[in-house]
Design an enzyme around this catalytic site. Structure first.
Site, PDB file in Angstrom:
ATOM      1  CG  HIS A 136     -50.372 -15.276  -6.489  1.00  0.00           C
ATOM      2  ND1 HIS A 136     -49.184 -15.109  -7.160  1.00  0.00           N
ATOM      3  CD2 HIS A 136     -51.079 -14.123  -6.708  1.00  0.00           C
ATOM      4  CE1 HIS A 136     -49.169 -13.911  -7.756  1.00  0.00           C
ATOM      5  NE2 HIS A 136     -50.318 -13.295  -7.503  1.00  0.00           N
ATOM      6  CG  HIS A 177     -54.703 -12.504  -9.314  1.00  0.00           C
ATOM      7  ND1 HIS A 177     -54.178 -12.041 -10.503  1.00  0.00           N
ATOM      8  CD2 HIS A 177     -53.756 -12.255  -8.372  1.00  0.00           C
ATOM      9  CE1 HIS A 177     -52.967 -11.534 -10.283  1.00  0.00           C
ATOM     10  NE2 HIS A 177     -52.689 -11.652  -8.989  1.00  0.00           N
ATOM     11  CD  GLU A 178     -54.347 -12.472  -4.590  1.00  0.00           C
ATOM     12  OE1 GLU A 178     -53.298 -13.053  -4.258  1.00  0.00           O
ATOM     13  OE2 GLU A 178     -54.360 -11.357  -5.159  1.00  0.00           O
ATOM     14  CD  GLU A 212     -49.255 -10.855 -10.823  1.00  0.00           C
ATOM     15  OE1 GLU A 212     -48.968 -11.275  -9.678  1.00  0.00           O
ATOM     16  OE2 GLU A 212     -50.302 -10.219 -11.072  1.00  0.00           O
TER      17      GLU A 212
HETATM   18 ZN    ZN Z   1     -50.732 -11.328  -8.174  1.00  0.00          ZN
END
Ligand code: ZN
Length: 501
Positions: A268, A264-265, A294
């Protein structure tokens, strides 16, 4: 004009340097700083924030922006120079409308309220934080009032996270999505819950971290321009386009925790690492909005990282790392475990299907609180009722109910949550566009290759930084406005097969 643009750039560079220094201090606080540093660090951060705000709102910046207007108008809309002037003017006009006394008031109230929340949440004592939350709602309304002429009182607050987005648009998308999701969740809930015990034996921290690094390196995360450290609540931060950092937390009795938060990170971070290097030190050098950001974290975490094709390649490797734990667990069992759907009380632990129900009810509460249709004292009860209605379960206490998320106890009420679900909607819309342009993407993922997908995302989205608004970007990339169709199709296809719906 060239000289004026140069002066603007050098002023913006100083602001960015101060903000990056504050970012580095915040990162340090969340990773390595000893507890004894807390008080001084809060003061240091406040000083840097104030200096950056003062430098940015200096009337000389406004004057330069005015003088550059005719120059900007002669340039194409999408040119780097015109975009820099346009985006800076938009941020400047917002920043100067809020008196700096109000900025400090809000920041001070935020830290006091946060302190209270950290104590009352474990004690399950909503009444003690209620007056603080009432003040937060009040301050949020005051903040909106600095931007008169809005359609809905939440609009100026949503605008901070997603420029140009309105409550009415979000409400429309969410009510469509909710109508599609509730029956899917109900149909899955009628079936036995998937067994995910294979993820909950013992997995050494060091091996988990090494495997996570291998995965995100293959995604395209550049360790020459980034690094990963440990923290309590994972996040991504950037000090320059050459230094983009992610954090994770590891649980040795839970394989999915660190692995999926790492993906997830990293999503980003891929966005930030992919921004055009010419934008360094300017307001263009960042992802354009909370929702588009997101969309990228969720795309790499879910559409890629929780897909069957991804694990066709990576599961044998994961088994090599953990032969005792996973040697006798078939791929299909593992795949079902990482995609287990279950009605639950905690947003951050929720699966892909139920997650948005958690977000959408929070968004509705924000609107009702700001409109004055819901009083803070009635919020815990309203929370329980809405959970019962939407998810079929209600929290036994406020700790796992209205006190669970930090957002309302630290920042403002309004604009805090919609980005999470919009990100889900957008990730499917972008991924559909990517696979339309390159139908070979799923087959490549099944061989552990992500170059075609990563390059497409870079060219279409990452490289532009903040040049385009969310709406402009979605239009450019997908040929239309934000729509829920691709996301609903994705969920139906994936979970329809998993749960034979
Ligand atoms: Zn996030």
């Amino acid at each position: 004009m060239e000289a004026k643009l140069q002066e603007l750039r050098s002023r913006l560079a100083e602001v960015d340097d101060l903000q990056s220094a504050a970012g580095l201090m915040y990162w340090d606080q969340a990773t390595y700083m000893p507890p004894g540093g807390t008080e001084a660090r809060a003061r240091q951060l406040a000083t840097l924030d104030r200096l950056a705000h003062e430098k940015f709102t200096n009337p000389a910046v406004g004057k330069l922006l005015e003088e550059l207007r005719p120059y900007e108008e002669r340039l194409p809309y999408g040119s780097d120079e015109a975009s820099l002037i346009r985006v800076t003017r938009r941020l400047y006009e917002k920043a100067v409308k809020i008196p700096s006394s109000f900025v400090s008031l809000l920041a001070r109230h935020g830290s006091v309220s946060y302190e209270v929340w950290t104590k009352v949440r474990p004690a399950n004592n909503f009444a003690a934080v209620q007056p603080y939350l009432e003040k937060t709602v009040d301050l949020s309304r005051q903040l909106a009032e600095f931007f008169p002429g809005y359609e809905h009182v939440a609009d100026p607050l949503i605008d901070f996270a997603d420029y140009g987005l309105k409550a009415s648009t979000v409400r429309g998308l969410f009510s469509e999505l909710r109508a599609q999701l509730v029956p899917i969740v109900a149909a899955i809930a009628d079936q036995p819950v998937a067994d995910d015990s294979c993820l909950r034996t013992y997995f050494s921290e060091q091996k988990q971290l090494a495997f996570g690094r291998e995965v995100i390196r293959s995604f395209g995360f550049d360790f020459e321009r980034g690094r990963q450290d440990k923290t309590h609540h994972p996040f991504m931060t950037k000090f320059s386009l050459g230094d983009v950092r992610i954090t994770t937390r590891v649980k040795e009795d839970n394989l999915s925790e660190s692995l999926f938060s790492t993906m997830h990170e990293a999503g980003h971070a891929l966005y930030e690492q992919g921004i055009c290097r010419d934008y360094e030190n300017t307001p263009l050098a960042g992802g354009t909005s909370a929702s588009v950001h997101e969309s990228q974290s969720r795309l790499w975490e879910n559409l890629v990282g929780r897909s069957r094709s991804f694990w066709q390649y990576f599961y044998p490797r994961l088994r090599d790392v953990f032969p005792e734990q996973l040697g006798s667990v078939p791929l299909e069992t593992f795949y079902r475990a990482i995609n287990k759907v279950q009605r639950s009380l905690i947003r951050t632990d929720a699966d892909e299907v139920t997650y948005n129900l958690h977000v959408m009810l929070r968004f509705d509460f924000e609107l009702q609180l700001l409109e004055g249709r819901l009083a803070v004292r009635d919020l815990p009860e309203a929370w329980r009722e809405r959970y019962k209605a939407d998810l079929g379960i209600a929290p036994p206490d406020d700790r796992d109910g209205v006190l669970q998320d930090v957002h309302w106890y630290h920042g403002t009420v309004g604009g805090a949550f919609q980005g999470y679900t919009l990100g889900n909607i957008l990730n499917a819309q972008f991924f559909e566009a990517a696979t339309k342009a390159h139908p070979e993407i799923p087959a490549e993922i099944a061989t552990g290759k992500f170059g075609t997908l990563h390059n497409w995302l870079k060219e279409q989205i990452y490289i532009h930084g903040s040049k385009y608004t969310t709406a402009e970007l979605v239009q450019r990339v997908t040929g239309g406005p934000i729509r829920i169709g691709p996301y609903v199709r994705y969920l139906r296809e994936k979970y329809g097969e998993l749960y034979r719906l």
